[in-house]
Design a protein around this motif. Structure first.
Motif, PDB file in Angstrom:
ATOM      1  N   VAL A 123      49.258  44.955  27.624  1.00 50.96           N
ATOM      2  CA  VAL A 123      49.578  45.990  28.610  1.00 50.96           C
ATOM      3  C   VAL A 123      48.638  47.178  28.453  1.00 50.96           C
ATOM      4  O   VAL A 123      48.154  47.742  29.439  1.00 50.96           O
ATOM      5  N   ALA A 124      48.335  47.541  27.220  1.00 51.13           N
ATOM      6  CA  ALA A 124      47.454  48.682  26.969  1.00 51.13           C
ATOM      7  C   ALA A 124      46.030  48.404  27.425  1.00 51.13           C
ATOM      8  O   ALA A 124      45.311  49.318  27.838  1.00 51.13           O
ATOM      9  N   LEU A 125      45.589  47.158  27.352  1.00 54.34           N
ATOM     10  CA  LEU A 125      44.219  46.822  27.715  1.00 54.34           C
ATOM     11  C   LEU A 125      44.031  46.591  29.217  1.00 54.34           C
ATOM     12  O   LEU A 125      42.898  46.569  29.697  1.00 54.34           O
ATOM     13  N   LYS A 126      45.089  46.434  29.970  1.00 57.99           N
ATOM     14  CA  LYS A 126      44.968  46.203  31.422  1.00 57.99           C
ATOM     15  C   LYS A 126      44.192  47.318  32.121  1.00 57.99           C
ATOM     16  O   LYS A 126      43.264  47.032  32.865  1.00 57.99           O
ATOM     17  N   PRO A 127      44.525  48.598  31.908  1.00 61.71           N
ATOM     18  CA  PRO A 127      43.767  49.649  32.598  1.00 61.71           C
ATOM     19  C   PRO A 127      42.303  49.696  32.158  1.00 61.71           C
ATOM     20  O   PRO A 127      41.418  49.989  32.959  1.00 61.71           O
ATOM     21  N   VAL A 128      42.061  49.389  30.896  1.00 60.34           N
ATOM     22  CA  VAL A 128      40.677  49.376  30.398  1.00 60.34           C
ATOM     23  C   VAL A 128      39.898  48.270  31.100  1.00 60.34           C
ATOM     24  O   VAL A 128      38.769  48.475  31.568  1.00 60.34           O
ATOM     25  N   ASN A 129      40.487  47.094  31.181  1.00 59.88           N
ATOM     26  CA  ASN A 129      39.825  45.973  31.850  1.00 59.88           C
ATOM     27  C   ASN A 129      39.616  46.245  33.333  1.00 59.88           C
ATOM     28  O   ASN A 129      38.587  45.866  33.901  1.00 59.88           O
ATOM     29  N   LEU A 130      40.565  46.909  33.962  1.00 60.71           N
ATOM     30  CA  LEU A 130      40.424  47.266  35.370  1.00 60.71           C
ATOM     31  C   LEU A 130      39.261  48.237  35.559  1.00 60.71           C
ATOM     32  O   LEU A 130      38.418  48.051  36.450  1.00 60.71           O
ATOM     33  N   ALA A 131      39.191  49.237  34.717  1.00 64.12           N
ATOM     34  CA  ALA A 131      38.096  50.210  34.803  1.00 64.12           C
ATOM     35  C   ALA A 131      36.747  49.539  34.539  1.00 64.12           C
ATOM     36  O   ALA A 131      35.755  49.832  35.218  1.00 64.12           O
ATOM     37  N   LEU A 132      36.711  48.640  33.570  1.00 64.67           N
ATOM     38  CA  LEU A 132      35.472  47.913  33.290  1.00 64.67           C
ATOM     39  C   LEU A 132      35.061  47.053  34.484  1.00 64.67           C
ATOM     40  O   LEU A 132      33.871  46.947  34.799  1.00 64.67           O
ATOM     41  N   GLY A 133      36.016  46.447  35.149  1.00 66.16           N
ATOM     42  CA  GLY A 133      35.716  45.635  36.324  1.00 66.16           C
ATOM     43  C   GLY A 133      35.132  46.458  37.460  1.00 66.16           C
ATOM     44  O   GLY A 133      34.166  46.046  38.111  1.00 66.16           O
ATOM     45  N   VAL A 134      35.693  47.627  37.686  1.00 68.54           N
ATOM     46  CA  VAL A 134      35.186  48.516  38.735  1.00 68.54           C
ATOM     47  C   VAL A 134      33.777  48.983  38.392  1.00 68.54           C
ATOM     48  O   VAL A 134      32.875  48.974  39.239  1.00 68.54           O
ATOM     49  N   ALA A 135      33.575  49.363  37.136  1.00 67.85           N
ATOM     50  CA  ALA A 135      32.243  49.814  36.699  1.00 67.85           C
ATOM     51  C   ALA A 135      31.232  48.680  36.797  1.00 67.85           C
ATOM     52  O   ALA A 135      30.079  48.894  37.208  1.00 67.85           O
ATOM     53  N   ALA A 136      31.645  47.471  36.445  1.00 70.90           N
ATOM     54  CA  ALA A 136      30.746  46.316  36.524  1.00 70.90           C
ATOM     55  C   ALA A 136      30.347  46.044  37.970  1.00 70.90           C
ATOM     56  O   ALA A 136      29.181  45.730  38.253  1.00 70.90           O
ATOM     57  N   GLY A 137      31.296  46.147  38.885  1.00 72.17           N
ATOM     58  CA  GLY A 137      30.985  45.946  40.304  1.00 72.17           C
ATOM     59  C   GLY A 137      29.998  46.971  40.819  1.00 72.17           C
ATOM     60  O   GLY A 137      29.063  46.645  41.556  1.00 72.17           O
ATOM     61  N   ALA A 138      30.194  48.221  40.416  1.00 70.87           N
ATOM     62  CA  ALA A 138      29.276  49.278  40.838  1.00 70.87           C
ATOM     63  C   ALA A 138      27.885  49.062  40.249  1.00 70.87           C
ATOM     64  O   ALA A 138      26.875  49.192  40.948  1.00 70.87           O
ATOM     65  N   LEU A 139      27.833  48.689  38.974  1.00 69.13           N
ATOM     66  CA  LEU A 139      26.552  48.421  38.321  1.00 69.13           C
ATOM     67  C   LEU A 139      25.839  47.246  38.984  1.00 69.13           C
ATOM     68  O   LEU A 139      24.633  47.311  39.252  1.00 69.13           O
ATOM     69  N   ALA A 140      26.576  46.193  39.286  1.00 73.21           N
ATOM     70  CA  ALA A 140      25.975  45.025  39.933  1.00 73.21           C
ATOM     71  C   ALA A 140      25.435  45.393  41.308  1.00 73.21           C
ATOM     72  O   ALA A 140      24.363  44.920  41.710  1.00 73.21           O
ATOM     73  N   GLY A 141      26.138  46.241  42.042  1.00 73.89           N
ATOM     74  CA  GLY A 141      25.667  46.669  43.352  1.00 73.89           C
ATOM     75  C   GLY A 141      24.362  47.448  43.265  1.00 73.89           C
ATOM     76  O   GLY A 141      23.435  47.226  44.045  1.00 73.89           O
ATOM     77  N   VAL A 142      24.271  48.341  42.284  1.00 77.70           N
ATOM     78  CA  VAL A 142      23.055  49.120  42.087  1.00 77.70           C
ATOM     79  C   VAL A 142      21.901  48.201  41.673  1.00 77.70           C
ATOM     80  O   VAL A 142      20.784  48.316  42.188  1.00 77.70           O
TER      81      VAL A 142
END
Length: 90
Positions: free
Chosen positions: A8-27
């Motif tokens: 449960v504690a790692l869910k928000p971290v993984n979500l944030a990492l996923g969003v950051a990864a998507g943004a990085l991949a787009g750039v």
């Protein structure tokens, strides 16, 4: 219970990492496309002024970049979780 709390504690971290990864991949995709084609914008699939080859090449390149970035972030997250908690994430 500690395992469940860790998940449960790692869910928000993984979500944030996923969003950051998507943004990085787009750039990354924009930069690679610009270098490969000399054009600032990748073709949109509905753009009738662009040919099939260009549209499909852009889609393949974008998919490859997103897959590699996603795999790298997922792998890094799994290693970080194991180092932090001492357990492999499920």
């Amino acid at each position: 219970m500690a395992g469940r709390l860790g998940k449960v504690a790692l869910k928000p971290v993984n979500l944030a990492l996923g969003v950051a990864a998507g943004a990085l991949a787009g750039v990354l995709f924009k930069q690679v496309w610009k270098m490969a084609s000399g054009d600032d914008d990748a073709p949109d699939a509905g753009d009738e002024e662009r040919g099939w080859g260009e549209v499909l090449a852009a889609a393949a390149l974008q998919g490859a970049i997103f897959a590699v970035v996603k795999a790298a972030v997922h792998r890094g997250s799994a290693i970080g979780t194991r180092r932090l908690t001492g357990q492999r994430p499920d």
